[in-house]
Design a protein around this motif. Structure first.
Motif, PDB file in Angstrom:
ATOM      1  N   GLN A 192       0.849  -1.189   0.172  1.00  0.00           N
ATOM      2  CA  GLN A 192      -0.040   0.027   0.222  1.00  0.00           C
ATOM      3  C   GLN A 192       0.940   1.388   0.030  1.00  0.00           C
ATOM      4  O   GLN A 192       2.231   1.155   0.405  1.00  0.00           O
ATOM      5  N   PRO A 193       0.261   2.345  -0.174  1.00  0.00           N
ATOM      6  CA  PRO A 193       1.255   3.658  -0.303  1.00  0.00           C
ATOM      7  C   PRO A 193       1.595   3.881   1.362  1.00  0.00           C
ATOM      8  O   PRO A 193       0.863   4.050   1.952  1.00  0.00           O
ATOM      9  N   GLY A 194       2.981   3.721   1.598  1.00  0.00           N
ATOM     10  CA  GLY A 194       3.610   4.203   2.712  1.00  0.00           C
ATOM     11  C   GLY A 194       3.535   2.776   3.551  1.00  0.00           C
ATOM     12  O   GLY A 194       4.057   2.993   4.706  1.00  0.00           O
ATOM     13  N   ARG A 195       3.215   1.532   3.324  1.00  0.00           N
ATOM     14  CA  ARG A 195       3.090   0.361   4.069  1.00  0.00           C
ATOM     15  C   ARG A 195       3.215  -0.838   3.219  1.00  0.00           C
ATOM     16  O   ARG A 195       2.588  -0.907   2.197  1.00  0.00           O
ATOM     17  N   HIS A 196       3.882  -1.731   3.905  1.00  0.00           N
ATOM     18  CA  HIS A 196       3.875  -3.163   3.300  1.00  0.00           C
ATOM     19  C   HIS A 196       3.409  -3.894   4.700  1.00  0.00           C
ATOM     20  O   HIS A 196       3.870  -3.332   5.699  1.00  0.00           O
ATOM     21  N   ALA A 197       2.829  -4.888   4.347  1.00  0.00           N
ATOM     22  CA  ALA A 197       2.249  -5.719   5.285  1.00  0.00           C
ATOM     23  C   ALA A 197       2.315  -7.280   5.092  1.00  0.00           C
ATOM     24  O   ALA A 197       2.048  -7.585   3.832  1.00  0.00           O
ATOM     25  N   VAL A 198       2.419  -7.992   6.073  1.00  0.00           N
ATOM     26  CA  VAL A 198       2.338  -9.567   5.904  1.00  0.00           C
ATOM     27  C   VAL A 198       1.276  -9.861   6.805  1.00  0.00           C
ATOM     28  O   VAL A 198       1.469  -9.716   8.353  1.00  0.00           O
ATOM     29  N   ALA A 199      -0.016 -10.102   6.369  1.00  0.00           N
ATOM     30  CA  ALA A 199      -1.185 -10.016   6.941  1.00  0.00           C
ATOM     31  C   ALA A 199      -1.827 -11.556   6.979  1.00  0.00           C
ATOM     32  O   ALA A 199      -2.319 -11.626   5.913  1.00  0.00           O
ATOM     33  N   LEU A 200      -1.636 -12.357   7.781  1.00  0.00           N
ATOM     34  CA  LEU A 200      -2.212 -13.686   7.748  1.00  0.00           C
ATOM     35  C   LEU A 200      -3.247 -13.987   8.573  1.00  0.00           C
ATOM     36  O   LEU A 200      -4.008 -14.750   8.591  1.00  0.00           O
ATOM     37  N   ARG A 201      -3.687 -12.919   9.737  1.00  0.00           N
ATOM     38  CA  ARG A 201      -4.880 -13.044  10.519  1.00  0.00           C
ATOM     39  C   ARG A 201      -5.045 -11.817  11.282  1.00  0.00           C
ATOM     40  O   ARG A 201      -3.966 -10.935  11.271  1.00  0.00           O
ATOM     41  N   PRO A 202      -6.203 -11.496  11.719  1.00  0.00           N
ATOM     42  CA  PRO A 202      -6.237 -10.454  12.712  1.00  0.00           C
ATOM     43  C   PRO A 202      -5.838 -10.718  13.924  1.00  0.00           C
ATOM     44  O   PRO A 202      -5.538 -11.800  14.433  1.00  0.00           O
ATOM     45  N   GLY A 203      -5.234  -9.527  14.891  1.00  0.00           N
ATOM     46  CA  GLY A 203      -4.780  -9.864  16.143  1.00  0.00           C
ATOM     47  C   GLY A 203      -3.609  -8.879  16.323  1.00  0.00           C
ATOM     48  O   GLY A 203      -3.317  -7.926  15.712  1.00  0.00           O
ATOM     49  N   ASP A 204      -2.940  -9.689  17.255  1.00  0.00           N
ATOM     50  CA  ASP A 204      -1.267  -9.084  17.525  1.00  0.00           C
ATOM     51  C   ASP A 204      -0.623  -8.673  16.354  1.00  0.00           C
ATOM     52  O   ASP A 204      -0.470  -9.611  15.469  1.00  0.00           O
ATOM     53  N   ALA A 205      -0.281  -7.647  15.965  1.00  0.00           N
ATOM     54  CA  ALA A 205       0.985  -7.387  15.078  1.00  0.00           C
ATOM     55  C   ALA A 205       2.029  -6.514  15.441  1.00  0.00           C
ATOM     56  O   ALA A 205       1.968  -5.732  16.358  1.00  0.00           O
ATOM     57  N   LEU A 206       3.118  -6.689  14.869  1.00  0.00           N
ATOM     58  CA  LEU A 206       4.551  -5.847  14.928  1.00  0.00           C
ATOM     59  C   LEU A 206       4.294  -4.860  13.855  1.00  0.00           C
ATOM     60  O   LEU A 206       4.300  -4.883  12.793  1.00  0.00           O
ATOM     61  N   TRP A 207       4.499  -3.630  14.474  1.00  0.00           N
ATOM     62  CA  TRP A 207       4.531  -2.451  13.486  1.00  0.00           C
ATOM     63  C   TRP A 207       5.886  -1.816  13.600  1.00  0.00           C
ATOM     64  O   TRP A 207       6.232  -1.563  14.879  1.00  0.00           O
ATOM     65  N   LEU A 208       6.530  -1.527  12.491  1.00  0.00           N
ATOM     66  CA  LEU A 208       7.685  -0.949  12.157  1.00  0.00           C
ATOM     67  C   LEU A 208       7.801   0.454  11.571  1.00  0.00           C
ATOM     68  O   LEU A 208       7.058   0.445  10.609  1.00  0.00           O
ATOM     69  N   LYS A 209       8.266   1.547  12.007  1.00  0.00           N
ATOM     70  CA  LYS A 209       8.350   2.811  11.288  1.00  0.00           C
ATOM     71  C   LYS A 209       9.497   2.922  10.959  1.00  0.00           C
ATOM     72  O   LYS A 209      10.441   2.861  11.771  1.00  0.00           O
ATOM     73  N   LEU A 210       9.829   2.844   9.470  1.00  0.00           N
ATOM     74  CA  LEU A 210      11.078   2.896   8.871  1.00  0.00           C
ATOM     75  C   LEU A 210      11.610   4.400   8.846  1.00  0.00           C
ATOM     76  O   LEU A 210      10.762   5.286   8.612  1.00  0.00           O
ATOM     77  N   LYS A 211      12.857   4.571   8.683  1.00  0.00           N
ATOM     78  CA  LYS A 211      13.365   5.773   8.711  1.00  0.00           C
ATOM     79  C   LYS A 211      13.020   6.537   7.152  1.00  0.00           C
ATOM     80  O   LYS A 211      13.078   7.690   7.281  1.00  0.00           O
ATOM     81  N   SER A 212      12.620   5.834   6.293  1.00  0.00           N
ATOM     82  CA  SER A 212      12.360   6.308   4.784  1.00  0.00           C
ATOM     83  C   SER A 212      10.693   6.805   5.246  1.00  0.00           C
ATOM     84  O   SER A 212      10.244   7.497   3.935  1.00  0.00           O
ATOM     85  N   GLY A 213      10.228   6.568   6.400  1.00  0.00           N
ATOM     86  CA  GLY A 213       8.839   7.180   6.734  1.00  0.00           C
ATOM     87  C   GLY A 213       7.696   6.058   6.190  1.00  0.00           C
ATOM     88  O   GLY A 213       6.504   6.296   6.445  1.00  0.00           O
ATOM     89  N   ARG A 214       8.148   4.950   5.751  1.00  0.00           N
ATOM     90  CA  ARG A 214       7.167   3.894   5.344  1.00  0.00           C
ATOM     91  C   ARG A 214       6.879   3.113   6.801  1.00  0.00           C
ATOM     92  O   ARG A 214       7.697   2.977   7.706  1.00  0.00           O
ATOM     93  N   GLU A 215       5.995   2.163   6.705  1.00  0.00           N
ATOM     94  CA  GLU A 215       5.639   1.575   7.688  1.00  0.00           C
ATOM     95  C   GLU A 215       5.871  -0.388   7.256  1.00  0.00           C
ATOM     96  O   GLU A 215       5.474  -0.329   5.978  1.00  0.00           O
ATOM     97  N   PHE A 216       5.872  -0.881   8.075  1.00  0.00           N
ATOM     98  CA  PHE A 216       6.013  -2.511   7.752  1.00  0.00           C
ATOM     99  C   PHE A 216       5.400  -3.058   9.009  1.00  0.00           C
ATOM    100  O   PHE A 216       5.692  -2.945  10.088  1.00  0.00           O
ATOM    101  N   VAL A 217       4.442  -4.241   8.697  1.00  0.00           N
ATOM    102  CA  VAL A 217       3.473  -4.525   9.603  1.00  0.00           C
ATOM    103  C   VAL A 217       3.398  -6.199   9.306  1.00  0.00           C
ATOM    104  O   VAL A 217       3.568  -6.538   8.206  1.00  0.00           O
ATOM    105  N   VAL A 218       3.524  -6.955  10.217  1.00  0.00           N
ATOM    106  CA  VAL A 218       3.414  -8.319  10.177  1.00  0.00           C
ATOM    107  C   VAL A 218       2.738  -8.712  11.346  1.00  0.00           C
ATOM    108  O   VAL A 218       2.893  -8.614  12.763  1.00  0.00           O
TER     109      VAL A 218
END
Length: 164
Positions: A113-139
């Protein structure tokens, strides 16, 4: 924001979890086998063109291993570990954990997605990272708070080492 855990200078630590949906493996295997069987028995390759790639994709993305250590974060499918997403620690600004819905991540799977990549296998607990590039990564993964706390501790320790 997730509070960091306490690390001693020079202490080596790692965190890892396997995250996924257990029903994807059998469904993927059945689709793959069905595609091959229907192709052989009916002589129609349409089933192979649809069933086999879909089945293999479900098996590959069904379960991932998430690792956090001093080198950063990596996420890789269990059955295809060579297909890995690595995020070096020096590219991470901060980390936190929160309950997340698949709607919030715009669906299931590897989402770009714009500004975010995610590995989404189910709802619930997720690790969110804010990258120095301004983007987010979620798993999405169990015990994301421990992973986020470890990342924050590693980031803080790196800052402390640079200030010496």
């Amino acid at each position: 924001m997730t509070p960091p855990i306490n690390l001693s200078p020079g202490e080596r630590v790692a965190w890892n979890r396997t995250a996924g949906l257990t029903w994807l493996w059998p469904v993927g295997a059945v689709l793959t086998i069905a595609g091959v069987v229907v192709t052989v028995l009916a002589g129609d390759s349409t089933a192979a063109y649809v069933g086999v790639p879909l089945g293999v994709a479900l098996v590959i993305v069904g379960t991932v291993r998430v690792n956090v250590d001093a080198s950063g974060v990596s996420v890789a499918p269990v059955v295809a570990p060579f297909v890995r997403r690595r995020i070096p620690l020096d590219q991470i600004e901060n980390a936190w954990a929160k309950r997340t819905t698949l709607t919030e991540l715009h669906g299931f799977g590897y989402r770009i997605q714009p500004g975010r990549h995610a590995v989404a296998l189910r709802p619930g607990d997720a690790l969110w990272l804010k990258l120095k590039s301004g983007r987010e990564f979620v798993v999405t993964t169990d015990d994301a708070a421990s992973a986020a706390g470890l990342i924050e501790a590693l980031l803080r320790r790196d800052e402390d080492m640079r200030s010496l």
